[in-house]
Design a protein around this motif. Structure first.
Motif: not given
Length: 257
Positions: A204-223
């Motif tokens: 899954i590649l998730l684009v999300e403005q709710n950064a807190r929630a996105a970082l909680q559910v993801s393994d890796d992240a890009y800003v």
């Protein structure tokens, strides 16, 4: 390249290198590298106008009229440059756009069936069984199977949009702002479903403005900011990065999902 990056690349379902996008003479995305490993959730966070949706559309080959993209996009090691949108779907990509693009006058079931039409047309064995799998993930869609999509709540429409994408049996599912316009309780429900989807083998590649929630559910992240990746790494590490905390998480402590 760090050991973490090397492992992700070795097991990548998607590897993007030097991806650029522009609308006319305006650069919307500067050379961007991104990796989505098999069975992982990768999130892209950033402010409005950063180029997050452009990134997904460029990967999908679905930039609007006047848009163009260049760079290398590998799906399971295959370069998809020049491939049509339909070809990319057939190869295992699915995108749920921000606007969801449902057929409002059609039933929930018919919207789902359209998501599996390519598999039906190619006479793929067992394609219809995916409908039951989607109903298992989203029981509410089964309850509303004969209801018109236009009469659903915002959360139910998002479930339907994701369910329709899953009917294509994607290896890579891209989601553009799935929490947009939804109540916090529904956001939690949608993001919890996304974490469960990982167990089915979907990357899954998730684009999300709710950064807190996105970082909680993801393994890796890009800003992503103004079309450029300024930070990347494991989500748990980025969630502690002072720059991310200050710009996207604030000082409050929201409830965990």
């Amino acid at each position: 390249m760090t050991q973490h990056q090397a492992v992700r690349r070795a097991r990548a379902v998607l590897e993007v290198t030097g991806l650029m996008a522009r609308y006319g003479m305006v650069d919307a995305l500067t050379p961007t590298d991104l990796v989505v490993g098999h069975g992982r959730i990768v999130t892209v966070i950033g402010p409005n106008g950063a180029g997050k949706s452009t990134l997904l559309n460029a990967i999908m080959g679905a930039l609007p009229m006047g848009g163009s993209a260049s760079g290398k996009i590998l799906l399971n090691g295959q370069d998809v440059h020049g491939w049509s949108l339909e070809h990319r779907v057939s190869a295992g990509m699915s995108l749920v756009p921000e606007k969801r693009d449902l057929f409002a006058s059609m039933t929930v079931r018919d919207n789902l069936m359209l998501g599996g039409f390519r598999r039906y047309r190619s006479r793929e064995p067992g394609w219809l069984a995916t409908l039951d799998e989607v109903y298992t993930i989203f029981p509410r869609l089964k309850e509303r199977a004969q209801q018109q999509a236009g009469t659903l709540s915002g959360g139910e429409r998002q479930m339907l949009a994701i369910g329709r994408a899953l009917m294509a049996k994607p290896q890579l599912l891209m989601l553009d702002e799935p929490s947009l316009g939804l109540a916090p309780r529904i956001v939690r429900e949608i993001l919890q479903v996304i974490t469960r989807l990982r167990e089915t083998g979907v990357s899954i590649l998730l684009v999300e403005q709710n950064a807190r929630a996105a970082l909680q559910v993801s393994d890796d992240a890009y800003v992503l900011e103004t079309g450029s990746v300024i930070l990347s790494g494991p989500s748990a590490e980025l969630a502690k990065d002072p720059r991310v905390v200050e710009s996207y998480l604030g000082l409050g402590h929201a409830h965990d999902l």
